[in-house]
Write a protein that holds these residues in place. Structure first.
Motif, PDB file in Angstrom:
ATOM      1  N   VAL A 105       0.845  -1.203   0.000  1.00 43.61           N
ATOM      2  CA  VAL A 105       0.000   0.000   0.000  1.00 43.61           C
ATOM      3  C   VAL A 105       0.879   1.252   0.000  1.00 43.61           C
ATOM      4  N   GLY A 106       1.945   1.242   0.772  1.00 49.13           N
ATOM      5  CA  GLY A 106       2.856   2.388   0.822  1.00 49.13           C
ATOM      6  C   GLY A 106       3.536   2.650  -0.506  1.00 49.13           C
ATOM      7  N   ILE A 107       4.004   1.599  -1.148  1.00 53.66           N
ATOM      8  CA  ILE A 107       4.647   1.740  -2.464  1.00 53.66           C
ATOM      9  C   ILE A 107       3.624   2.210  -3.497  1.00 53.66           C
ATOM     10  N   GLY A 108       2.424   1.642  -3.453  1.00 54.77           N
ATOM     11  CA  GLY A 108       1.368   2.066  -4.386  1.00 54.77           C
ATOM     12  C   GLY A 108       1.022   3.532  -4.218  1.00 54.77           C
ATOM     13  N   GLY A 109       0.929   4.000  -2.988  1.00 52.98           N
ATOM     14  CA  GLY A 109       0.636   5.409  -2.728  1.00 52.98           C
ATOM     15  C   GLY A 109       1.737   6.316  -3.242  1.00 52.98           C
ATOM     16  N   CYS A 110       2.975   5.890  -3.074  1.00 54.25           N
ATOM     17  CA  CYS A 110       4.116   6.673  -3.558  1.00 54.25           C
ATOM     18  C   CYS A 110       4.102   6.766  -5.085  1.00 54.25           C
ATOM     19  N   VAL A 111       3.855   5.644  -5.756  1.00 53.71           N
ATOM     20  CA  VAL A 111       3.795   5.627  -7.221  1.00 53.71           C
ATOM     21  C   VAL A 111       2.653   6.521  -7.717  1.00 53.71           C
ATOM     22  N   TYR A 112       1.498   6.413  -7.071  1.00 54.58           N
ATOM     23  CA  TYR A 112       0.346   7.235  -7.457  1.00 54.58           C
ATOM     24  C   TYR A 112       0.664   8.719  -7.300  1.00 54.58           C
ATOM     25  N   SER A 113       1.275   9.080  -6.201  1.00 54.38           N
ATOM     26  CA  SER A 113       1.636  10.472  -5.941  1.00 54.38           C
ATOM     27  C   SER A 113       2.610  10.997  -7.000  1.00 54.38           C
ATOM     28  N   LYS A 114       3.604  10.200  -7.341  1.00 54.96           N
ATOM     29  CA  LYS A 114       4.583  10.596  -8.367  1.00 54.96           C
ATOM     30  C   LYS A 114       3.919  10.734  -9.733  1.00 54.96           C
ATOM     31  N   ALA A 115       2.960   9.879 -10.033  1.00 50.09           N
ATOM     32  CA  ALA A 115       2.277   9.938 -11.325  1.00 50.09           C
ATOM     33  C   ALA A 115       1.400  11.180 -11.437  1.00 50.09           C
ATOM     34  N   LYS A 116       0.816  11.629 -10.342  1.00 43.63           N
ATOM     35  CA  LYS A 116      -0.061  12.803 -10.342  1.00 43.63           C
ATOM     36  C   LYS A 116       0.699  14.126 -10.275  1.00 43.63           C
ATOM     37  N   ALA A 117       1.982  14.102  -9.934  1.00 41.33           N
ATOM     38  CA  ALA A 117       2.759  15.325  -9.745  1.00 41.33           C
ATOM     39  C   ALA A 117       2.772  16.246 -10.970  1.00 41.33           C
ATOM     40  N   PRO A 118       2.958  15.745 -12.201  1.00 39.30           N
ATOM     41  CA  PRO A 118       2.947  16.652 -13.353  1.00 39.30           C
ATOM     42  C   PRO A 118       1.604  17.358 -13.558  1.00 39.30           C
ATOM     43  N   ILE A 119       0.512  16.668 -13.258  1.00 42.07           N
ATOM     44  CA  ILE A 119      -0.810  17.282 -13.411  1.00 42.07           C
ATOM     45  C   ILE A 119      -0.999  18.380 -12.365  1.00 42.07           C
ATOM     46  N   LYS A 120      -0.560  18.123 -11.143  1.00 43.30           N
ATOM     47  CA  LYS A 120      -0.644  19.145 -10.095  1.00 43.30           C
ATOM     48  C   LYS A 120       0.185  20.360 -10.468  1.00 43.30           C
ATOM     49  N   LYS A 121       1.370  20.117 -11.003  1.00 40.32           N
ATOM     50  CA  LYS A 121       2.248  21.219 -11.415  1.00 40.32           C
ATOM     51  C   LYS A 121       1.599  22.030 -12.543  1.00 40.32           C
ATOM     52  N   ALA A 122       0.988  21.340 -13.509  1.00 43.90           N
ATOM     53  CA  ALA A 122       0.307  22.019 -14.612  1.00 43.90           C
ATOM     54  C   ALA A 122      -0.865  22.845 -14.098  1.00 43.90           C
ATOM     55  N   ARG A 123      -1.599  22.302 -13.139  1.00 47.33           N
ATOM     56  CA  ARG A 123      -2.742  23.035 -12.582  1.00 47.33           C
ATOM     57  C   ARG A 123      -2.289  24.307 -11.876  1.00 47.33           C
ATOM     58  N   VAL A 124      -1.227  24.210 -11.097  1.00 46.83           N
ATOM     59  CA  VAL A 124      -0.717  25.389 -10.394  1.00 46.83           C
ATOM     60  C   VAL A 124      -0.280  26.452 -11.394  1.00 46.83           C
ATOM     61  N   ALA A 125       0.458  26.053 -12.430  1.00 44.92           N
ATOM     62  CA  ALA A 125       0.914  27.009 -13.447  1.00 44.92           C
ATOM     63  C   ALA A 125      -0.272  27.625 -14.184  1.00 44.92           C
ATOM     64  N   ALA A 126      -1.271  26.807 -14.506  1.00 37.40           N
ATOM     65  CA  ALA A 126      -2.452  27.310 -15.210  1.00 37.40           C
ATOM     66  C   ALA A 126      -3.222  28.303 -14.339  1.00 37.40           C
ATOM     67  N   GLU A 127      -3.382  28.003 -13.057  1.00 38.72           N
ATOM     68  CA  GLU A 127      -4.115  28.904 -12.169  1.00 38.72           C
ATOM     69  C   GLU A 127      -3.373  30.225 -11.966  1.00 38.72           C
ATOM     70  N   GLU A 128      -2.049  30.187 -11.909  1.00 38.34           N
ATOM     71  CA  GLU A 128      -1.271  31.426 -11.792  1.00 38.34           C
ATOM     72  C   GLU A 128      -1.485  32.304 -13.017  1.00 38.34           C
ATOM     73  N   ARG A 129      -1.400  31.697 -14.191  1.00 46.72           N
ATOM     74  CA  ARG A 129      -1.608  32.459 -15.430  1.00 46.72           C
ATOM     75  C   ARG A 129      -3.048  32.953 -15.529  1.00 46.72           C
ATOM     76  N   LEU A 130      -3.972  32.144 -15.102  1.00 48.24           N
ATOM     77  CA  LEU A 130      -5.385  32.497 -15.117  1.00 48.24           C
ATOM     78  C   LEU A 130      -5.636  33.747 -14.274  1.00 48.24           C
ATOM     79  N   LYS A 131      -5.060  33.791 -13.089  1.00 51.78           N
ATOM     80  CA  LYS A 131      -5.267  34.933 -12.187  1.00 51.78           C
ATOM     81  C   LYS A 131      -4.600  36.201 -12.705  1.00 51.78           C
ATOM     82  N   LYS A 132      -3.517  36.065 -13.461  1.00 50.25           N
ATOM     83  CA  LYS A 132      -2.831  37.227 -14.026  1.00 50.25           C
ATOM     84  C   LYS A 132      -3.579  37.805 -15.229  1.00 50.25           C
ATOM     85  N   GLU A 133      -4.159  36.910 -16.048  1.00 46.32           N
ATOM     86  CA  GLU A 133      -4.693  37.341 -17.336  1.00 46.32           C
ATOM     87  C   GLU A 133      -6.216  37.388 -17.429  1.00 46.32           C
ATOM     88  N   THR A 134      -6.932  36.905 -16.401  1.00 47.42           N
ATOM     89  CA  THR A 134      -8.393  36.906 -16.464  1.00 47.42           C
ATOM     90  C   THR A 134      -8.978  37.374 -15.140  1.00 47.42           C
TER      91      THR A 134
END
Length: 158
Positions: A16-45
């Motif tokens: 379960v611990g290894i599975g959670g770690c793998v899942y977290s690592k797999a979701k990291a790029p999407i979280k990073k994209a969301r943060v970048a998108a929200e920053e740009r969204l707040k600046k431009e809209t």
């Protein structure tokens, strides 16, 4: 007896611990994209609160969000991954809702299972992309114009 129980529980916790770690690592790029998108969204809209986030990979990558502006109106924004391109913003009331797009798919096709519904942008055209499995378990994509609610394109039997 208790040794075996301890070994089995330890193995389960490790898996379960290894599975959670793998899942977290797999979701990291999407979280990073969301943060970048929200920053740009707040600046431009004027969109202040984001309710839904979609990652769309079509002919170009877009981050699409649905949220509320400072007046409380529900808005949709398409943020291109290419920072040189402009952000597109529309009122949700001027387009087709997620549920209406899904209802159109359900009335025109008979999907065995709907896999996803997401906002996207194709050639400066805002669309709803619906992915589903048909009765033969083939993957299909159905695209609906966000503005008019009309069918735009379908990709079938993948």
């Amino acid at each position: 007896m208790y040794k075996w129980l301890a070994i089995i529980l330890s193995c389960i916790l490790l898996i379960v611990g290894i599975g959670g770690c793998v899942y977290s690592k797999a979701k990291a790029p999407i979280k990073k994209a969301r943060v970048a998108a929200e920053e740009r969204l707040k600046k431009e809209t004027d969109i202040k609160d984001v309710d839904e986030f979609y990652l769309y990979n079509g002919s170009s990558t877009y981050y699409a969000v649905i949220g509320k502006n400072s007046k409380g109106q529900e808005m949709a924004a398409w943020i291109p991954a290419n920072k040189k391109e402009k952000v597109h913003v529309k009122k949700m009331s001027d387009g087709v809702s997620k549920q209406d797009a899904l209802n159109k798919l359900l009335s025109e096709k008979k999907p065995k299972e709907v896999l996803g519904v997401r906002l996207g942008m194709e050639k400066e055209l805002p669309v709803w992309e619906l992915s589903y499995l048909d009765e033969n378990s083939n993957l299909n994509y159905y695209y609906i114009h966000f503005d008019s609610g009309k069918w735009w394109r379908k990709i079938e039997n993948l």
